[in-house]
Enzyme design. Structure first.
Site, mmCIF file in Angstrom:
data_model
loop_
_atom_site.group_PDB
_atom_site.id
_atom_site.type_symbol
_atom_site.label_atom_id
_atom_site.label_comp_id
_atom_site.label_asym_id
_atom_site.label_seq_id
_atom_site.Cartn_x
_atom_site.Cartn_y
_atom_site.Cartn_z
ATOM 1 N N ARG A 66 0.788 -1.233 0.000
ATOM 2 C CA ARG A 66 0.000 0.000 0.000
ATOM 3 C C ARG A 66 0.824 1.290 0.000
ATOM 4 O O ARG A 66 0.438 2.273 -0.600
ATOM 5 C CB ARG A 66 -0.891 0.028 1.240
ATOM 6 C CG ARG A 66 -1.927 -1.070 1.206
ATOM 7 C CD ARG A 66 -2.743 -1.064 2.474
ATOM 8 N NE ARG A 66 -2.207 -2.044 3.404
ATOM 9 C CZ ARG A 66 -2.965 -2.843 4.156
ATOM 10 N NH1 ARG A 66 -4.272 -2.758 4.114
ATOM 11 N NH2 ARG A 66 -2.424 -3.709 4.968
ATOM 12 N N ASP A 202 3.302 -24.619 4.664
ATOM 13 C CA ASP A 202 3.573 -25.023 6.038
ATOM 14 C C ASP A 202 5.094 -25.095 6.077
ATOM 15 O O ASP A 202 5.681 -26.060 5.577
ATOM 16 C CB ASP A 202 2.956 -26.377 6.363
ATOM 17 C CG ASP A 202 3.128 -26.688 7.834
ATOM 18 O OD1 ASP A 202 4.258 -26.548 8.333
ATOM 19 O OD2 ASP A 202 2.142 -27.037 8.490
ATOM 20 N N HIS A 203 5.730 -24.068 6.628
ATOM 21 C CA HIS A 203 7.180 -23.979 6.418
ATOM 22 C C HIS A 203 7.937 -25.131 7.079
ATOM 23 O O HIS A 203 9.069 -25.410 6.716
ATOM 24 C CB HIS A 203 7.713 -22.602 6.815
ATOM 25 C CG HIS A 203 7.918 -22.415 8.282
ATOM 26 N ND1 HIS A 203 6.894 -22.106 9.129
ATOM 27 C CD2 HIS A 203 9.022 -22.485 9.046
ATOM 28 C CE1 HIS A 203 7.376 -22.000 10.360
ATOM 29 N NE2 HIS A 203 8.666 -22.227 10.334
ATOM 30 N N ASP A 260 -1.674 -22.140 16.314
ATOM 31 C CA ASP A 260 -0.473 -21.585 15.707
ATOM 32 C C ASP A 260 0.519 -22.676 15.285
ATOM 33 O O ASP A 260 1.166 -22.571 14.243
ATOM 34 C CB ASP A 260 0.201 -20.637 16.720
ATOM 35 C CG ASP A 260 1.426 -19.942 16.151
ATOM 36 O OD1 ASP A 260 1.353 -19.445 15.014
ATOM 37 O OD2 ASP A 260 2.473 -19.902 16.840
ATOM 38 N N HIS A 265 2.048 -27.368 11.795
ATOM 39 C CA HIS A 265 3.414 -27.903 11.826
ATOM 40 C C HIS A 265 3.521 -29.265 12.519
ATOM 41 O O HIS A 265 4.121 -30.201 12.005
ATOM 42 C CB HIS A 265 4.350 -26.937 12.547
ATOM 43 C CG HIS A 265 4.291 -25.530 12.026
ATOM 44 N ND1 HIS A 265 4.097 -25.231 10.702
ATOM 45 C CD2 HIS A 265 4.421 -24.333 12.654
ATOM 46 C CE1 HIS A 265 4.115 -23.923 10.542
ATOM 47 N NE2 HIS A 265 4.301 -23.357 11.708
ATOM 48 N N LYS A 365 6.115 -21.693 24.108
ATOM 49 C CA LYS A 365 6.970 -20.502 24.006
ATOM 50 C C LYS A 365 7.557 -20.224 25.378
ATOM 51 O O LYS A 365 7.004 -20.620 26.399
ATOM 52 C CB LYS A 365 6.142 -19.310 23.543
ATOM 53 C CG LYS A 365 5.672 -19.453 22.084
ATOM 54 C CD LYS A 365 5.382 -18.119 21.442
ATOM 55 C CE LYS A 365 4.874 -18.255 20.012
ATOM 56 N NZ LYS A 365 5.929 -18.557 19.028
HETATM 57 C C1 BG6 Z 1 5.331 -20.046 12.993
HETATM 58 C C2 BG6 Z 1 4.549 -19.643 14.222
HETATM 59 O O1 BG6 Z 1 4.491 -20.692 12.070
HETATM 60 O O2 BG6 Z 1 6.370 -20.925 13.371
HETATM 61 C C3 BG6 Z 1 5.463 -18.990 15.236
HETATM 62 O O3 BG6 Z 1 3.537 -18.735 13.844
HETATM 63 C C4 BG6 Z 1 6.631 -19.881 15.544
HETATM 64 O O4 BG6 Z 1 4.742 -18.691 16.425
HETATM 65 C C5 BG6 Z 1 7.310 -20.344 14.256
HETATM 66 O O5 BG6 Z 1 7.547 -19.127 16.321
HETATM 67 C C6 BG6 Z 1 8.380 -21.369 14.539
HETATM 68 O O6 BG6 Z 1 9.062 -21.627 13.354
HETATM 69 P P1 BG6 Z 1 10.615 -21.935 13.350
HETATM 70 O O7 BG6 Z 1 10.943 -22.261 11.946
HETATM 71 O O8 BG6 Z 1 11.296 -20.714 13.866
HETATM 72 O O9 BG6 Z 1 10.767 -23.096 14.286
#
Ligand code: BG6
Length: 515
Positions: A66, A202-203, A260, A265, A365
């Protein structure tokens, strides 16, 4: 352990996960180009791919956002953040050449005119840079922007590929907040993009060791025969973070650890550990097997949630000697927040292979250490011979370290040298770093490369996402209940979660593995 050096012939017919993906020249349009994800992950990932020679030089990145900005301002800003967040040190000559492929497109997300001008700009880029009409749209924005962006892309005709080219969309998490919203979102996406054009990130699936789970299981002959309820006592999956909510309270307050991390994950990791062998390595064959796992997860009805799920929230404490505030004292967090920052679950996969094997999943966390790992705890050796007169020997434990220090270790029993017969556990340990001598690429590098190559194996399919929500929903429902919801336990920042999580395993005669 060292890498075997014998000459293994590559199978020329490999496909899917096992092939080297071939990225194609394309325009990557990033919506939310000035956001955190773009600066910390996406542009650094694209830069690293370019620096490693993995991307065709014609790949062109258009930041869509934006705020008014010129191409040069955008390049400068991204250069600064990439220098900060890149996996490899940024080399000026590589950055300067990469930056020539970065452009900025200013528009509101709901302004149709901005998409019309984007379409014109993309056509021009195709002609000038040889991007072949291929377009990858990356939605790196808050979920309330998904719908207007998709609608406008469709209206501008950008969802449709021209003959011989392709158009794809990458959708970032959170993919809904429950089953109903995920279905709605899927319906919105599918008004413009077909499933095979849709890449849900989904990383965790892009992490090197997550991919290695299937290799460990299906490229070795010794594990699979033991990989079932006859030999495995239980499995633990832990994702621990020292970080707190880190300025993301706006999102996290409405999400919590279960939505989350677990819905996506952790369930994805569970699928990789428990799925049956796919018929081949194509994206759908693998995802077909994963979705069967999620469907086989024993549902936890609301009245059983307290017995099977522990939730916690961090209170004030200290991590590595540094004072850390409690969750409720974090910026933008409701002082009476009921959002969980820790969750531990006991799950069962109701299949022949896994009948009655408990899976303990834990995420939190502000824990003392950051690390993600899967540990497979085998049944104890029979109490005859060496341990006949004493207490049972420790279990064999296979640990898959997803991060950091990616690798795999196997704990077993060995005789201590000496004249007495003392048996002690020892570890056989494989470290990626020492065996392969090079750093693993970042998850986003792999995933961006796959999306430009049309390989959706490491992306979540519609049914996987929806089935996962169907499993999560009753837990959230129990927690949201007005009448006696299961307790939210406090734990001091810097501890391994609430005591209740330890007692939960102790009741089952087991204990969490120390990371
Ligand atoms: C994200 C979450 O998808 O994954 C975060 O939203 C989390 O809360 C993160 O910290 C963790 O990913 P990684 O790759 O740092 O373990």
């Amino acid at each position: 352990m060292s890498k075997t050096s014998d000459t293994q012939k590559a199978n020329p017919l490999r496909e899917g996960l096992a092939t080297r993906t071939v990225p194609q020249a394309c325009s990557v349009v990033i919506f939310g180009a000035t956001g955190d994800l773009t600066m910390r992950k996406l542009i650094p990932a694209l830069y690293n791919l370019a620096a490693d020679g993995e991307l065709p030089p014609a790949v062109t990145v258009i930041g869509f956002a934006r705020r008014p900005k010129t191409d040069d301002e955008f390049r400068k800003e991204q250069g600064e953040s990439t220098r900060k967040f890149s996996r490899q040190t940024v080399r000026d000559e590589v950055w300067n050449s990469f930056a020539q492929a970065l452009f900025y497109h200013q528009s509101e997300f709901h302004d149709a005119a901005g998409y019309k001008s984007l379409a014109e700009r993309l056509d021009k880029i195709d002609q000038e840079r040889g991007t072949g009409g291929n377009r990858l749209f990356y939605l790196a924005v808050a979920p309330d922007q998904f719908e207007p962006i998709i609608k406008n892309l469709k209206e501008a005709g950008l969802n449709k590929a021209r003959e011989g080219s392709w158009a794809r969309v990458i959708v970032e998490k959170p993919f809904g907040t429950d089953l109903a919203s995920a279905r709605e979102l899927n319906a919105v996406v599918h008004t413009a993009f077909a499933e095979d054009q849709t890449y849900r990130i989904d990383h965790f699936l892009g992490k090197e060791t997550a991919q290695n789970i299937l290799v460990l299981r299906f490229a070795n002959a010794i594990f699979e025969p033991l990989w079932n309820s006859h030999y495995i006592d239980h499995v633990q999956i832990t994702a621990a973070e020292t970080l707190g909510v880190e300025g993301r309270a706006g999102y996290y307050e409405g999400a919590g650890a279960l939505r989350d991390m677990v819905q996506n994950h952790l369930l994805q990791l569970l699928c990789l550990v428990t799925m049956e062998a796919p018929t081949d390595l194509s994206a759908d064959a693998i995802r077909d097997e994963k979705v069967k796992v999620v469907r086989s997860l024993r549902r936890i009805p609301c009245e059983k949630v307290a017995e099977n799920v522990i939730r916690g929230q961090y209170a004030e404490g200290a991590i590595n000697g540094q004072a850390a505030p409690g969750y409720r004292a974090e910026k933008n967090v409701n002082p009476n927040s009921q959002t969980e920052t820790f969750v531990a679950l006991r799950l069962f996969v109701d299949s022949w292979r896994w009948a009655n094997v408990p899976f303990f999943v834990r995420v939190g966390k502000r824990l003392p250490k950051s690390g993600t790992e899967i540990s497979v705890h085998f049944k104890k050796a029979p109490q005859v011979l060496f341990n006949k007169e004493m207490s049972a020997l420790d279990q064999n434990v296979l640990v898959i370290r997803i991060q950091p220090d990616e690798g795999i270790s196997l704990r077993m029993q060995a005789k201590m040298p000496g004249t007495s017969f003392r048996i002690e556990p020892v570890k056989m340990d494989f470290h990626y770093g020492t065996s392969f001598g090079k750093a693993s690429p970042e998850a986003y590098e792999r995933l961006l490369l796959d999306a430009t190559s049309g390989d959706a194996t490491l992306f979540a399919r519609r049914d996987e996402v929806e089935e996962a929500w169907a499993f999560i929903d009753p837990i959230e429902e129990a927690w949201a209940s007005k009448e006696e919801p299961p307790k939210l336990f406090e734990y001091p920042a810097g501890s391994w979660g609430p005591d209740a999580a330890d007692e939960f395993l102790a009741r089952d005669g087991r204990a969490w593995r120390r990371l």
